[in-house]
Design a protein around this motif. Sequence first.
Motif, PDB file in Angstrom:
ATOM      1  N   SER B  48     -72.707 -43.329 -96.848  1.00 19.41           N
ATOM      2  CA  SER B  48     -71.573 -42.408 -96.760  1.00 19.41           C
ATOM      3  C   SER B  48     -70.701 -42.461 -98.008  1.00 19.41           C
ATOM      4  O   SER B  48     -69.836 -41.614 -98.207  1.00 19.41           O
ATOM      5  CB  SER B  48     -70.711 -42.754 -95.538  1.00 19.41           C
ATOM      6  N   GLY B  49     -70.927 -43.463 -98.862  1.00 17.95           N
ATOM      7  CA  GLY B  49     -70.090 -43.590-100.048  1.00 17.95           C
ATOM      8  C   GLY B  49     -68.741 -44.217 -99.742  1.00 17.95           C
ATOM      9  O   GLY B  49     -67.857 -44.249-100.595  1.00 17.95           O
ATOM     10  N   ASN B  50     -68.571 -44.721 -98.523  1.00 21.41           N
ATOM     11  CA  ASN B  50     -67.330 -45.427 -98.199  1.00 21.41           C
ATOM     12  C   ASN B  50     -67.289 -46.771 -98.919  1.00 21.41           C
ATOM     13  O   ASN B  50     -68.302 -47.302 -99.354  1.00 21.41           O
ATOM     14  CB  ASN B  50     -67.243 -45.687 -96.686  1.00 21.41           C
ATOM     15  N   ARG B  51     -66.093 -47.321 -98.973  1.00 26.06           N
ATOM     16  CA  ARG B  51     -65.916 -48.659 -99.542  1.00 26.06           C
ATOM     17  C   ARG B  51     -64.993 -49.441 -98.624  1.00 26.06           C
ATOM     18  O   ARG B  51     -64.178 -48.859 -97.921  1.00 26.06           O
ATOM     19  CB  ARG B  51     -65.243 -48.577-100.923  1.00 26.06           C
TER      20      ARG B  51
END
Lengths: 200, 200
Positions: B48-51
Amino acid sequence: MPEPLTFYFDFSSPYSWIAAERIGDLAARYGRDVRWRAILLGPLFKESGNRPLINQPIKSDYFRRDFVRCLRLHGLEGDLPAKFPVPTAAAARGFLWLSEIGEAAAIDYALALFRAYFQDERDISDRLVVADIAAERGHDRGALLSVVEDPAWKGRLVEEVEEARRDGVFGAPFFLVDGEPFWGADRLDMVDTWLAKGGW
Amino acid sequence: MPEPLTFYFDFSSPYSWIAAERIGDLAARYGRDVRWRAILLGPLFKESGNRPLINQPIKSDYFRRDFVRCLRLHGLEGDLPAKFPVPTAAAARGFLWLSEIGEAAAIDYALALFRAYFQDERDISDRLVVADIAAERGHDRGALLSVVEDPAWKGRLVEEVEEARRDGVFGAPFFLVDGEPFWGADRLDMVDTWLAKGGW
Protein backbone atom coordinates in the motif's frame (compact mmCIF):
# COMPACT_ATOMS: atom_id res chain seq x y z
CA MET A 1 -14.84 33.64 28.19
CA PRO A 2 -13.11 30.39 27.24
CA GLU A 3 -10.82 30.29 24.20
CA PRO A 4 -12.38 29.49 20.84
CA LEU A 5 -11.59 26.13 19.29
CA THR A 6 -9.39 26.30 16.21
CA PHE A 7 -10.59 24.32 13.20
CA TYR A 8 -8.18 23.92 10.29
CA PHE A 9 -9.71 22.66 7.06
CA ASP A 10 -9.08 22.32 3.35
CA PHE A 11 -12.05 22.73 1.00
CA SER A 12 -11.05 19.58 -0.89
CA SER A 13 -10.89 17.40 2.25
CA PRO A 14 -13.96 15.15 2.60
CA TYR A 15 -13.64 14.63 6.32
CA SER A 16 -13.15 18.39 6.73
CA TRP A 17 -16.65 18.77 5.33
CA ILE A 18 -18.07 16.36 7.89
CA ALA A 19 -16.27 18.26 10.65
CA ALA A 20 -17.54 21.58 9.27
CA GLU A 21 -21.11 20.34 9.52
CA ARG A 22 -20.63 19.16 13.11
CA ILE A 23 -18.24 21.47 14.89
CA GLY A 24 -20.50 24.48 15.39
CA ASP A 25 -23.13 22.58 17.39
CA LEU A 26 -20.50 20.67 19.31
CA ALA A 27 -18.63 23.82 20.37
CA ALA A 28 -21.84 25.65 21.22
CA ARG A 29 -22.75 22.96 23.75
CA TYR A 30 -19.66 24.03 25.70
CA GLY A 31 -20.15 27.75 25.18
CA ARG A 32 -17.23 27.85 22.78
CA ASP A 33 -16.73 29.73 19.55
CA VAL A 34 -14.89 28.19 16.64
CA ARG A 35 -12.10 29.89 14.76
CA TRP A 36 -12.40 28.51 11.23
CA ARG A 37 -9.15 28.52 9.26
CA ALA A 38 -8.98 27.60 5.59
CA ILE A 39 -5.59 26.13 4.66
CA LEU A 40 -4.00 24.22 1.80
CA LEU A 41 -2.97 20.63 2.42
CA GLY A 42 -0.65 20.50 -0.60
CA PRO A 43 2.28 22.40 0.92
CA LEU A 44 1.81 20.63 4.28
CA PHE A 45 1.76 17.20 2.63
CA LYS A 46 5.03 18.08 0.88
CA GLU A 47 6.69 18.55 4.25
CA SER A 48 5.23 15.51 5.99
CA GLY A 49 5.45 13.17 3.01
CA ASN A 50 1.71 12.49 3.21
CA ARG A 51 -0.32 11.88 0.09
CA PRO A 52 -3.99 12.29 -0.70
CA LEU A 53 -5.79 9.13 0.47
CA ILE A 54 -7.15 8.57 -3.01
CA ASN A 55 -3.61 8.08 -4.32
CA GLN A 56 -2.80 5.33 -1.85
CA PRO A 57 -3.27 1.81 -3.25
CA ILE A 58 -5.82 -0.40 -1.45
CA LYS A 59 -6.53 2.32 1.11
CA SER A 60 -8.42 4.41 -1.47
CA ASP A 61 -11.26 1.88 -1.88
CA TYR A 62 -11.74 1.73 1.86
CA PHE A 63 -11.53 5.49 2.13
CA ARG A 64 -14.33 6.12 -0.38
CA ARG A 65 -16.57 3.59 1.36
CA ASP A 66 -15.79 5.00 4.79
CA PHE A 67 -16.45 8.58 3.71
CA VAL A 68 -19.92 7.79 2.38
CA ARG A 69 -20.65 5.66 5.44
CA CYS A 70 -19.61 8.52 7.74
CA LEU A 71 -21.81 10.92 5.77
CA ARG A 72 -24.82 8.64 6.23
CA LEU A 73 -24.11 8.32 9.94
CA HIS A 74 -24.30 12.10 10.28
CA GLY A 75 -27.39 12.50 8.13
CA LEU A 76 -25.47 13.86 5.14
CA GLU A 77 -25.53 12.86 1.52
CA GLY A 78 -22.69 13.18 -0.92
CA ASP A 79 -19.80 11.33 -2.54
CA LEU A 80 -16.23 11.75 -3.67
CA PRO A 81 -16.36 13.89 -6.81
CA ALA A 82 -14.90 12.42 -9.99
CA LYS A 83 -12.37 15.26 -9.94
CA PHE A 84 -10.68 14.78 -6.57
CA PRO A 85 -8.74 16.25 -4.89
CA VAL A 86 -8.69 19.73 -6.43
CA PRO A 87 -6.62 22.87 -5.74
CA THR A 88 -8.43 25.11 -3.29
CA ALA A 89 -6.39 28.31 -3.20
CA ALA A 90 -9.14 30.45 -4.76
CA ALA A 91 -11.76 29.07 -2.39
CA ALA A 92 -9.47 29.66 0.60
CA ARG A 93 -8.61 33.25 -0.40
CA GLY A 94 -12.31 33.97 -0.70
CA PHE A 95 -12.79 32.57 2.77
CA LEU A 96 -10.08 34.84 4.21
CA TRP A 97 -11.69 37.85 2.62
CA LEU A 98 -15.16 36.97 3.90
CA SER A 99 -13.79 36.31 7.38
CA GLU A 100 -12.95 40.02 7.54
CA ILE A 101 -16.48 40.92 6.50
CA GLY A 102 -17.98 38.69 9.15
CA GLU A 103 -17.47 35.32 10.74
CA ALA A 104 -21.02 34.12 10.11
CA ALA A 105 -20.78 35.07 6.43
CA ALA A 106 -17.51 33.19 6.09
CA ILE A 107 -18.90 30.04 7.70
CA ASP A 108 -22.00 30.18 5.53
CA TYR A 109 -19.76 30.48 2.44
CA ALA A 110 -17.54 27.60 3.63
CA LEU A 111 -20.48 25.24 4.12
CA ALA A 112 -21.89 26.26 0.73
CA LEU A 113 -18.55 25.45 -0.93
CA PHE A 114 -18.24 22.05 0.75
CA ARG A 115 -21.79 21.13 -0.27
CA ALA A 116 -21.26 22.42 -3.82
CA TYR A 117 -18.22 20.17 -4.17
CA PHE A 118 -19.29 16.98 -2.40
CA GLN A 119 -23.01 17.07 -3.12
CA ASP A 120 -23.30 18.82 -6.47
CA GLU A 121 -19.86 18.06 -7.99
CA ARG A 122 -19.28 21.69 -8.81
CA ASP A 123 -15.62 22.33 -9.56
CA ILE A 124 -14.52 24.54 -6.67
CA SER A 125 -10.99 24.72 -8.06
CA ASP A 126 -12.40 27.11 -10.69
CA ARG A 127 -12.40 30.69 -9.39
CA LEU A 128 -15.47 31.45 -11.49
CA VAL A 129 -17.37 28.70 -9.72
CA VAL A 130 -16.13 30.01 -6.38
CA ALA A 131 -17.35 33.48 -7.36
CA ASP A 132 -20.74 32.04 -8.39
CA ILE A 133 -21.13 30.36 -5.01
CA ALA A 134 -20.14 33.54 -3.18
CA ALA A 135 -22.68 35.49 -5.25
CA GLU A 136 -25.37 32.92 -4.44
CA ARG A 137 -24.67 33.65 -0.77
CA GLY A 138 -25.19 37.36 -1.38
CA HIS A 139 -21.60 38.53 -1.84
CA ASP A 140 -20.03 40.72 -4.50
CA ARG A 141 -18.91 38.48 -7.35
CA GLY A 142 -16.45 40.99 -8.81
CA ALA A 143 -14.91 41.74 -5.45
CA LEU A 144 -14.31 38.07 -4.80
CA LEU A 145 -12.68 37.62 -8.22
CA SER A 146 -10.33 40.51 -7.46
CA VAL A 147 -9.40 39.06 -4.10
CA VAL A 148 -8.56 35.69 -5.59
CA GLU A 149 -5.93 37.24 -7.90
CA ASP A 150 -4.65 39.86 -5.46
CA PRO A 151 -1.01 39.33 -4.36
CA ALA A 152 -1.86 40.69 -0.92
CA TRP A 153 -4.53 38.02 -0.37
CA LYS A 154 -2.25 35.38 -1.85
CA GLY A 155 0.31 36.37 0.76
CA ARG A 156 -2.28 36.19 3.51
CA LEU A 157 -3.09 32.59 2.59
CA VAL A 158 0.60 31.65 2.57
CA GLU A 159 0.78 33.04 6.11
CA GLU A 160 -2.23 31.00 7.17
CA VAL A 161 -0.58 27.82 5.93
CA GLU A 162 2.65 28.79 7.71
CA GLU A 163 0.76 29.29 10.94
CA ALA A 164 -0.86 25.89 10.53
CA ARG A 165 2.57 24.37 10.03
CA ARG A 166 3.77 26.01 13.26
CA ASP A 167 0.71 24.55 15.01
CA GLY A 168 1.82 21.07 13.91
CA VAL A 169 -0.90 20.61 11.31
CA PHE A 170 -0.15 17.79 8.83
CA GLY A 171 -3.66 16.90 7.69
CA ALA A 172 -7.25 18.06 7.85
CA PRO A 173 -9.51 18.47 9.62
CA PHE A 174 -7.25 19.44 12.49
CA PHE A 175 -8.45 20.96 15.77
CA LEU A 176 -6.77 22.81 18.61
CA VAL A 177 -8.66 22.71 21.88
CA ASP A 178 -6.94 24.80 24.55
CA GLY A 179 -3.63 23.91 22.91
CA GLU A 180 -4.41 20.20 22.57
CA PRO A 181 -4.16 18.94 18.96
CA PHE A 182 -6.71 16.56 17.43
CA TRP A 183 -6.47 15.28 13.87
CA GLY A 184 -9.34 13.83 11.87
CA ALA A 185 -13.12 14.04 11.86
CA ASP A 186 -13.15 10.78 13.80
CA ARG A 187 -11.53 12.65 16.70
CA LEU A 188 -14.53 14.97 17.08
CA ASP A 189 -16.19 12.65 19.59
CA MET A 190 -12.93 12.73 21.54
CA VAL A 191 -12.92 16.54 21.36
CA ASP A 192 -16.42 16.35 22.81
CA THR A 193 -15.21 14.19 25.69
CA TRP A 194 -12.16 16.44 26.15
CA LEU A 195 -14.40 19.48 26.55
CA ALA A 196 -16.80 17.63 28.84
CA LYS A 197 -14.05 16.43 31.16
CA GLY A 198 -11.75 19.43 30.83
CA GLY A 199 -9.07 17.08 29.50
CA TRP A 200 -7.92 13.85 31.08
CA MET B 1 -25.75 -17.54 15.93
CA PRO B 2 -24.45 -14.32 14.37
CA GLU B 3 -21.07 -14.30 12.67
CA PRO B 4 -18.02 -13.53 14.80
CA LEU B 5 -16.30 -10.19 14.27
CA THR B 6 -12.87 -10.44 12.66
CA PHE B 7 -10.09 -8.49 14.35
CA TYR B 8 -6.78 -8.17 12.50
CA PHE B 9 -3.86 -6.93 14.57
CA ASP B 10 -0.09 -6.64 14.62
CA PHE B 11 1.67 -7.04 17.97
CA SER B 12 3.76 -3.94 17.29
CA SER B 13 0.74 -1.72 16.53
CA PRO B 14 -0.11 0.57 19.46
CA TYR B 15 -3.72 1.14 18.46
CA SER B 16 -4.09 -2.62 17.97
CA TRP B 17 -3.35 -2.96 21.66
CA ILE B 18 -6.08 -0.50 22.57
CA ALA B 19 -8.50 -2.38 20.33
CA ALA B 20 -7.44 -5.70 21.86
CA GLU B 21 -8.30 -4.40 25.33
CA ARG B 22 -11.73 -3.18 24.19
CA ILE B 23 -13.10 -5.49 21.53
CA GLY B 24 -14.03 -8.47 23.71
CA ASP B 25 -16.43 -6.50 25.90
CA LEU B 26 -17.82 -4.60 22.95
CA ALA B 27 -18.58 -7.76 20.96
CA ALA B 28 -20.02 -9.54 24.00
CA ARG B 29 -22.63 -6.79 24.40
CA TYR B 30 -24.02 -7.88 21.02
CA GLY B 31 -23.65 -11.61 21.64
CA ARG B 32 -20.76 -11.78 19.18
CA ASP B 33 -17.54 -13.72 19.31
CA VAL B 34 -14.32 -12.23 18.01
CA ARG B 35 -12.00 -14.01 15.62
CA TRP B 36 -8.54 -12.66 16.53
CA ARG B 37 -6.04 -12.76 13.68
CA ALA B 38 -2.37 -11.88 14.18
CA ILE B 39 -0.82 -10.50 11.00
CA LEU B 40 2.31 -8.64 9.91
CA LEU B 41 1.94 -5.06 8.75
CA GLY B 42 5.34 -5.01 7.03
CA PRO B 43 4.33 -6.93 3.88
CA LEU B 44 0.97 -5.10 3.73
CA PHE B 45 2.64 -1.69 4.03
CA LYS B 46 4.95 -2.64 1.14
CA GLU B 47 1.93 -3.07 -1.11
CA SER B 48 0.00 0.00 0.00
CA GLY B 49 3.01 2.29 0.30
CA ASN B 50 2.15 3.03 3.92
CA ARG B 51 4.87 3.63 6.48
CA PRO B 52 4.98 3.26 10.23
CA LEU B 53 3.56 6.45 11.75
CA ILE B 54 6.74 7.00 13.71
CA ASN B 55 8.70 7.40 10.46
CA GLN B 56 6.47 10.19 9.18
CA PRO B 57 7.81 13.70 9.82
CA ILE B 58 5.60 15.97 11.98
CA LYS B 59 2.93 13.28 12.27
CA SER B 60 5.07 11.20 14.62
CA ASP B 61 5.00 13.75 17.48
CA TYR B 62 1.24 13.96 17.24
CA PHE B 63 0.95 10.20 17.05
CA ARG B 64 2.90 9.58 20.26
CA ARG B 65 0.82 12.17 22.10
CA ASP B 66 -2.43 10.79 20.73
CA PHE B 67 -1.55 7.21 21.63
CA VAL B 68 -0.84 8.03 25.27
CA ARG B 69 -3.96 10.22 25.41
CA CYS B 70 -6.09 7.37 24.01
CA LEU B 71 -4.58 4.99 26.56
CA ARG B 72 -5.54 7.32 29.40
CA LEU B 73 -9.07 7.67 28.03
CA HIS B 74 -9.50 3.90 28.21
CA GLY B 75 -7.94 3.52 31.65
CA LEU B 76 -4.68 2.09 30.30
CA GLU B 77 -1.09 3.04 31.02
CA GLY B 78 1.81 2.64 28.66
CA ASP B 79 3.94 4.42 26.09
CA LEU B 80 5.69 3.93 22.80
CA PRO B 81 8.72 1.75 23.51
CA ALA B 82 12.16 3.15 22.63
CA LYS B 83 12.51 0.28 20.16
CA PHE B 84 9.50 0.77 17.89
CA PRO B 85 8.18 -0.69 15.70
CA VAL B 86 9.63 -4.20 15.98
CA PRO B 87 9.27 -7.36 13.85
CA THR B 88 6.50 -9.54 15.23
CA ALA B 89 6.72 -12.77 13.23
CA ALA B 90 7.74 -14.89 16.24
CA ALA B 91 4.94 -13.43 18.38
CA ALA B 92 2.41 -14.02 15.60
CA ARG B 93 3.49 -17.63 14.96
CA GLY B 94 3.11 -18.30 18.67
CA PHE B 95 -0.36 -16.85 18.49
CA LEU B 96 -1.34 -19.12 15.60
CA TRP B 97 -0.10 -22.15 17.50
CA LEU B 98 -1.97 -21.19 20.68
CA SER B 99 -5.14 -20.51 18.68
CA GLU B 100 -5.21 -24.22 17.87
CA ILE B 101 -4.83 -25.10 21.55
CA GLY B 102 -7.66 -22.78 22.53
CA GLU B 103 -9.09 -19.41 21.71
CA ALA B 104 -9.07 -18.16 25.31
CA ALA B 105 -5.43 -19.17 25.75
CA ALA B 106 -4.47 -17.34 22.55
CA ILE B 107 -6.27 -14.14 23.59
CA ASP B 108 -4.69 -14.27 27.05
CA TYR B 109 -1.26 -14.65 25.39
CA ALA B 110 -1.98 -11.79 22.96
CA LEU B 111 -2.95 -9.38 25.73
CA ALA B 112 0.11 -10.42 27.75
CA LEU B 113 2.37 -9.69 24.74
CA PHE B 114 0.82 -6.28 24.09
CA ARG B 115 1.20 -5.32 27.75
CA ALA B 116 4.76 -6.66 27.90
CA TYR B 117 5.69 -4.47 24.94
CA PHE B 118 3.80 -1.24 25.62
CA GLN B 119 3.83 -1.27 29.43
CA ASP B 120 7.07 -3.06 30.34
CA GLU B 121 9.18 -2.37 27.22
CA ARG B 122 10.03 -6.03 26.84
CA ASP B 123 11.43 -6.75 23.38
CA ILE B 124 8.75 -8.92 21.81
CA SER B 125 10.74 -9.16 18.58
CA ASP B 126 13.03 -11.58 20.47
CA ARG B 127 11.69 -15.14 20.28
CA LEU B 128 13.21 -15.89 23.70
CA VAL B 129 11.15 -13.08 25.21
CA VAL B 130 8.06 -14.37 23.40
CA ALA B 131 8.77 -17.83 24.82
CA ASP B 132 9.18 -16.35 28.32
CA ILE B 133 5.82 -14.62 28.08
CA ALA B 134 4.15 -17.80 26.82
CA ALA B 135 5.69 -19.73 29.71
CA GLU B 136 4.46 -17.11 32.19
CA ARG B 137 0.96 -17.80 30.86
CA GLY B 138 1.41 -21.52 31.51
CA HIS B 139 2.48 -22.73 28.08
CA ASP B 140 5.35 -24.98 27.01
CA ARG B 141 8.38 -22.79 26.40
CA GLY B 142 10.22 -25.36 24.28
CA ALA B 143 7.18 -26.10 22.16
CA LEU B 144 6.72 -22.42 21.41
CA LEU B 145 10.37 -22.03 20.41
CA SER B 146 10.01 -24.96 18.01
CA VAL B 147 6.89 -23.47 16.46
CA VAL B 148 8.58 -20.14 15.87
CA GLU B 149 11.29 -21.77 13.74
CA ASP B 150 9.08 -24.35 12.04
CA PRO B 151 8.66 -23.87 8.26
CA ALA B 152 5.10 -25.17 8.49
CA TRP B 153 4.13 -22.46 10.98
CA LYS B 154 6.04 -19.87 8.98
CA GLY B 155 3.91 -20.87 6.00
CA ARG B 156 0.75 -20.60 8.07
CA LEU B 157 1.58 -17.01 8.98
CA VAL B 158 2.27 -16.12 5.35
CA GLU B 159 -1.20 -17.47 4.54
CA GLU B 160 -2.77 -15.38 7.29
CA VAL B 161 -1.20 -12.23 5.85
CA GLU B 162 -2.38 -13.21 2.37
CA GLU B 163 -5.90 -13.66 3.64
CA ALA B 164 -5.73 -10.24 5.28
CA ARG B 165 -4.60 -8.79 1.96
CA ARG B 166 -7.58 -10.40 0.23
CA ASP B 167 -9.82 -8.87 2.91
CA GLY B 168 -8.50 -5.42 1.97
CA VAL B 169 -6.42 -4.95 5.12
CA PHE B 170 -3.79 -2.18 4.79
CA GLY B 171 -3.28 -1.25 8.43
CA ALA B 172 -4.11 -2.36 11.96
CA PRO B 173 -6.28 -2.70 13.87
CA PHE B 174 -8.72 -3.66 11.14
CA PHE B 175 -12.18 -5.12 11.74
CA LEU B 176 -14.70 -6.95 9.60
CA VAL B 177 -18.26 -6.78 10.86
CA ASP B 178 -20.61 -8.87 8.72
CA GLY B 179 -18.37 -8.04 5.75
CA GLU B 180 -18.13 -4.32 6.53
CA PRO B 181 -14.51 -3.13 6.92
CA PHE B 182 -13.43 -0.72 9.67
CA TRP B 183 -9.87 0.50 10.06
CA GLY B 184 -8.38 1.95 13.23
CA ALA B 185 -9.05 1.80 16.95
CA ASP B 186 -10.90 5.10 16.59
CA ARG B 187 -13.51 3.24 14.50
CA LEU B 188 -14.46 0.97 17.41
CA ASP B 189 -17.19 3.35 18.56
CA MET B 190 -18.51 3.26 15.00
CA VAL B 191 -18.41 -0.55 15.06
CA ASP B 192 -20.45 -0.30 18.26
CA THR B 193 -23.02 1.89 16.51
CA TRP B 194 -22.98 -0.39 13.46
CA LEU B 195 -23.82 -3.40 15.63
CA ALA B 196 -26.46 -1.48 17.56
CA LYS B 197 -28.23 -0.27 14.41
CA GLY B 198 -27.54 -3.33 12.25
CA GLY B 199 -25.72 -1.03 9.84
CA TRP B 200 -27.01 2.21 8.39
